[in-house]
Structure formats: C-alpha cells, structure tokens
Design a protein around this motif. Structure first.
Motif, PDB file in Angstrom:
ATOM      1  N   SER A  67      23.267 -27.987 -25.647  1.00 40.71           N
ATOM      2  CA  SER A  67      24.066 -26.792 -25.933  1.00 40.71           C
ATOM      3  C   SER A  67      23.220 -25.675 -26.526  1.00 40.71           C
ATOM      4  O   SER A  67      22.408 -25.904 -27.436  1.00 40.71           O
ATOM      5  N   LYS A 123      29.386 -38.231 -26.793  1.00 40.29           N
ATOM      6  CA  LYS A 123      29.765 -37.758 -28.137  1.00 40.29           C
ATOM      7  C   LYS A 123      30.534 -38.859 -28.873  1.00 40.29           C
ATOM      8  O   LYS A 123      31.529 -39.367 -28.362  1.00 40.29           O
ATOM      9  N   LEU A 141      33.411 -29.603 -31.419  1.00 42.16           N
ATOM     10  CA  LEU A 141      32.373 -28.757 -30.806  1.00 42.16           C
ATOM     11  C   LEU A 141      31.106 -28.788 -31.662  1.00 42.16           C
ATOM     12  O   LEU A 141      31.173 -28.997 -32.883  1.00 42.16           O
ATOM     13  N   VAL A 142      29.964 -28.565 -31.039  1.00 44.83           N
ATOM     14  CA  VAL A 142      28.723 -28.329 -31.787  1.00 44.83           C
ATOM     15  C   VAL A 142      28.363 -26.854 -31.644  1.00 44.83           C
ATOM     16  O   VAL A 142      28.653 -26.257 -30.606  1.00 44.83           O
ATOM     17  N   PRO A 143      27.797 -26.263 -32.698  1.00 44.35           N
ATOM     18  CA  PRO A 143      27.285 -26.849 -33.930  1.00 44.35           C
ATOM     19  C   PRO A 143      28.359 -26.942 -35.024  1.00 44.35           C
ATOM     20  O   PRO A 143      29.429 -26.338 -34.926  1.00 44.35           O
ATOM     21  N   GLU A 197      31.243 -22.691 -35.342  1.00 46.96           N
ATOM     22  CA  GLU A 197      31.033 -21.387 -34.696  1.00 46.96           C
ATOM     23  C   GLU A 197      29.631 -20.840 -34.996  1.00 46.96           C
ATOM     24  O   GLU A 197      29.346 -20.325 -36.091  1.00 46.96           O
ATOM     25  N   SER A 198      28.789 -20.910 -33.987  1.00 43.09           N
ATOM     26  CA  SER A 198      27.376 -20.584 -34.176  1.00 43.09           C
ATOM     27  C   SER A 198      27.141 -19.174 -34.731  1.00 43.09           C
ATOM     28  O   SER A 198      26.302 -18.996 -35.627  1.00 43.09           O
TER      29      SER A 198
HETATM   30  N1  LIG Z   1      32.017 -20.642 -29.805  1.00 38.80           N
HETATM   31  C1  LIG Z   1      31.380 -21.892 -30.149  1.00 38.80           C
HETATM   32  C2  LIG Z   1      31.122 -22.669 -28.882  1.00 38.80           C
HETATM   33  C3  LIG Z   1      30.683 -24.091 -29.160  1.00 38.80           C
HETATM   34  C4  LIG Z   1      30.770 -24.935 -27.900  1.00 38.80           C
HETATM   35  O1  LIG Z   1      31.475 -24.591 -26.938  1.00 38.80           O
HETATM   36  N2  LIG Z   1      30.069 -26.042 -27.891  1.00 38.80           N
HETATM   37  C5  LIG Z   1      30.155 -26.953 -26.748  1.00 38.80           C
HETATM   38  C6  LIG Z   1      28.786 -27.254 -26.187  1.00 38.80           C
HETATM   39  S1  LIG Z   1      28.139 -25.960 -25.195  1.00 38.80           S
HETATM   40  C7  LIG Z   1      30.706 -28.289 -27.206  1.00 38.80           C
HETATM   41  O2  LIG Z   1      30.459 -28.713 -28.314  1.00 38.80           O
HETATM   42  N3  LIG Z   1      31.472 -28.955 -26.337  1.00 38.80           N
HETATM   43  C8  LIG Z   1      32.002 -30.252 -26.663  1.00 38.80           C
HETATM   44  C9  LIG Z   1      31.740 -31.232 -25.577  1.00 38.80           C
HETATM   45  O3  LIG Z   1      31.158 -30.877 -24.555  1.00 38.80           O
HETATM   46  O4  LIG Z   1      32.119 -32.378 -25.791  1.00 38.80           O
HETATM   47  C10 LIG Z   1      30.108 -21.621 -30.931  1.00 38.80           C
HETATM   48  O5  LIG Z   1      29.536 -20.532 -30.762  1.00 38.80           O
HETATM   49  O6  LIG Z   1      29.699 -22.444 -31.748  1.00 38.80           O
END
Ligand SMILES: N[C@@H](CCC(=O)N[C@@H](CS)C(=O)NCC(=O)O)C(=O)O
Length: 245
Positions: free
Chosen positions: A14, A41, A54-56, A80-81
């Motif tokens: 990510s 995950k 979600l990460v981070p 939220e990054s």
């Molecule tokens: N708006 C969030 C987006 C975070 C996000 O979408 N992370 C995705 C990875 S790209 C995630 O953790 N997805 C969970 C998964 O794929 O299980 C940020 O900026 O932190």
C-alpha cells in the motif's frame, strides 16, 4: 527526537503507510512497524487494533506492541495517512515536515488534494479498472504542472509531507507498469509504452527530474524496495481487482 514510542501498522503493497514511513525517516524519528500482507491480513487487526482494518494506523506512546496486542485506548492513535502526516508535522515542528509559512502550508494541502482527487483516481483507474492510459498520463502532467518549474520539491524547493503524499503512489504506478506480465488486462505492449513515455519522453522531463531528486534521498532509498513490492503486488492486485468487479 520522539520521546514517545511510535508504532505503525503497515503493508508494503500500500502507498498509504509508505507516506508515513517516508515522513518518519525524513524527520529522523524512530518507530516500530507491525507489517503484514494485505491478502493475509490477520483478524486481530480489525478486532483489536483498527476497526476499519485499513493501513496505515499509528499509535503514539505506550509500551512496545507485538502483533495481536491491543493498543491501550488511552493512547493517541490515528488512521488516514494524510492526517497522520499532519500530526507528525505538528508534533515535531523542528523536523520541518511542513514549512512554517502559512501560505506554503496551505499549498501543501492543495497539493495533497490534487494527489487524492486527480492522481490517485487515475492510478486506480488504469491499474485496477482498465481506464485508458491517457488518463494516467494526463494526471501525471497535472501533478507535474504543480511542481516548481525547474528543480526541487512540491512546495517550491524544500521537501515536505506534500511529497510524501505523492511519491509512494507514483512509485507504485511505475512498478505496476514494469510488472511482466502486466497484471491487469492491458493490451500487449501498452504498459511498456506508457512506462517508456513516463520515464523518457520530454513531455515528462520535469517529473523525471522530480523522481530522480526524490529517489536520491535516504528516506526513499530506505523505504522503497521495488523488487519486494513487485513480489507482493500481483497477489494484492488480483484480490483488489476481484473486489472491484
Ligand atoms: N484514505 C486512507 C486509505 C487507506 C487504504 O485504503 N488502505 C488500503 C490499502 S491500499 C487498505 O488498508 N485496505 C485493506 C485491505 O486491502 O484489506 C489513507 O490515506 O490512509
């Protein structure tokens, strides 16, 4: 510099946690990471750490955390990054992750907004949804137009969290196009052609210089391993594409 422990939950696939590690490295702030592949995950992450899963996710202070631990609810913690980047800039002002000047700080927000509203959708569209590659080129051109004209980083010279917001997504765009075979249903040769255009065409000379200057920084060298990313990317993209169908 940081008196409190920082724990970052992260996945290399990510771009969003990468934004945070870039800023931490630039600021020379020590941190622990708890890293996992998104396709594997662990359940404890949603159940015990961050309900959105979600990460981070960043925990500020407290004892050393192990995978599966639940951070104390008393501790400051954030997802939220872009919000995390601002938190780091405000918490560690001497690291100069943002300029002191209020106009430049406002410009940083505008640049981040362009990343979220223009660049990121073009990246997702072309990598996951078979949008035309010209959309991606137009988005790169848009971001390039926001850079200072000759050299330097997003806010007119000094590196800032605006650069941390953009670089991880741009690096993953290039890495995605370099995958052989390409993982989306691109027509044969399209990825190689766009990659050559982005890397070599005079139309993108300013972005090429930006990339070179960004990758010359120790923060980028330390936090980006394209080979390792590519090894994980195919599994991640397949899962993401299946979800978007
Ligand atoms: N708006 C969030 C987006 C975070 C996000 O979408 N992370 C995705 C990875 S790209 C995630 O953790 N997805 C969970 C998964 O794929 O299980 C940020 O900026 O932190």
């Amino acid at each position: 510099m940081a008196e409190k422990r920082i724990t970052l939950y992260s996945s290399e696939e990510s771009p969003y946690p990468h934004r945070v590690t870039l800023a931490l490295e630039e600021a020379n702030i020590p941190y622990d990471t708890i890293d996992f592949e998104l396709v594997d995950k662990p359940n404890w992450y949603k159940e015990k750490v961050y309900p959105t899963a979600l990460v981070p996710y960043l925990v500020y202070g407290g004892p050393k955390l192990q995978p599966g631990d639940s951070p104390s609810p008393e501790l400051p913690q954030l997802g939220e990054s872009l919000v995390i980047l601002e938190f780091l800039a405000d918490t560690f002002p001497s690291a100069r992750l943002l300029p002191a000047d209020s106009f430049l700080r406002a410009k940083a927000r505008l640049f981040c907004r362009a990343v979220e509203e223009t660049y990121n959708p073009a990246f997702v569209g072309t990598c996951f949804k078979q949008a035309p590659m010209e959309d991606l080129c137009a988005a790169v051109e848009h971001m390039q137009g926001l850079l200072p004209s000759d050299t330097g980083f997003a806010l007119g010279g000094e590196w800032s969290i605006a650069d941390a917001a953009f670089l991880p997504i741009f690096l993953r765009t290039l890495a995605f196009l370099e995958l052989d075979p390409p993982i989306s249903r691109l027509a044969p040769g399209v990825a190689a052609e766009v990659l050559a255009t982005l890397r070599e065409a005079p139309r993108f000379a300013r972005m090429q210089r930006y990339l070179e200057e960004s990758m010359a920084r120790p923060s980028a060298k330390k936090t980006w391993d394209p080979a390792s990313f590519k090894a994980k990317a195919a599994r991640h993209f397949e899962a993401a594409q299946a979800e978007m169908k």
